[in-house]
Design an enzyme around this catalytic site. Sequence first.
Site, mmCIF file in Angstrom:
data_model
loop_
_atom_site.group_PDB
_atom_site.id
_atom_site.type_symbol
_atom_site.label_atom_id
_atom_site.label_comp_id
_atom_site.label_asym_id
_atom_site.label_seq_id
_atom_site.Cartn_x
_atom_site.Cartn_y
_atom_site.Cartn_z
ATOM 1 N N ASP A 25 0.836 -1.205 0.000
ATOM 2 C CA ASP A 25 0.000 0.000 0.000
ATOM 3 C C ASP A 25 0.871 1.257 0.000
ATOM 4 O O ASP A 25 2.041 1.215 0.398
ATOM 5 C CB ASP A 25 -0.891 0.027 1.246
ATOM 6 C CG ASP A 25 -1.891 -1.116 1.243
ATOM 7 O OD1 ASP A 25 -2.217 -1.615 0.154
ATOM 8 O OD2 ASP A 25 -2.331 -1.498 2.343
HETATM 9 N N1 URA Z 1 -1.332 -6.107 3.603
HETATM 10 C C1 URA Z 1 -1.805 -4.840 3.699
HETATM 11 O O1 URA Z 1 -2.829 -4.603 4.310
HETATM 12 N N2 URA Z 1 -1.104 -3.863 3.105
HETATM 13 C C2 URA Z 1 0.039 -4.057 2.429
HETATM 14 O O2 URA Z 1 0.629 -3.116 1.918
HETATM 15 C C3 URA Z 1 0.521 -5.385 2.340
HETATM 16 C C4 URA Z 1 -0.191 -6.395 2.941
#
Ligand code: URA
Length: 240
Positions: A102
């Site tokens: 993310d």
């Molecule tokens: N899980 C998440 O919630 N965010 C990420 O960036 C990677 C795994």
Amino acid sequence: MERLQKVMAHAGVASRRKCEELIVNGKVYVNGICIRELGAKVSPNDKIEVNGVPLYKETLVYYLFHKPAGVISAVSDDKNRRVVVDYFPHVSERIYPVGRLDYDTTGLLLLTNDGELAQLLMHPKYHVDKTYVAKVKGIPNDKQIKQLRYGVKIDGKMTSPAKVTVLSTDYDKGTSRIELTIHEGWNHQVKKMLMGVGLPVMKLKRERFGFLTLENLAAGQWRALKKNEVSKLRQEALRK
Ligand code: URA
């Protein structure tokens, strides 16, 4: 096997959309046969020609990157935000991230132009463990930990069991640090799993991808993978 237009795009012919046009317009030959369907798949041994010119095959490259927060896991962004490939200005190969972290998540992200390995590492059939450390709001209780170890229902679908360790708790601030290892790679999976048991994530970092760790790479730094690390990754994906 990969889609013809994807292989062409990765080889630097043009964007995927433009490659599709070339295929439909009869400009692409595979092993001497004109291919006009967009569904066609090719293997690394197939001979591809575009407008009569053999496809140049890029050298395969592999990088381990410590993604900082505030960077998109993509090769471009329509809002002109910083993307991970901006950290590789001198790399002429068309690299892209293996999966996604993310925007606000930090940590280990692989980048490559090897479509086959990328697919292998992301495919749910193959299991590569990914380890995250999350700072959460709340102090986890036994029920929450058990739930994470059992699996959590996300959007109506059950996750596989996670390996869970509570690393630390801060009773004054009411926060904790939890290490979570999963092998799936659903969208926002870790945040949703923790939220699902009542522990909203404040910060998230991926510490490990398979046997690979961040070692002492600072955020924004990267290194090339060694040949033996690439084969080990492939073996790790196929083993399970
Ligand atoms: N899980 C998440 O919630 N965010 C990420 O960036 C990677 C795994």
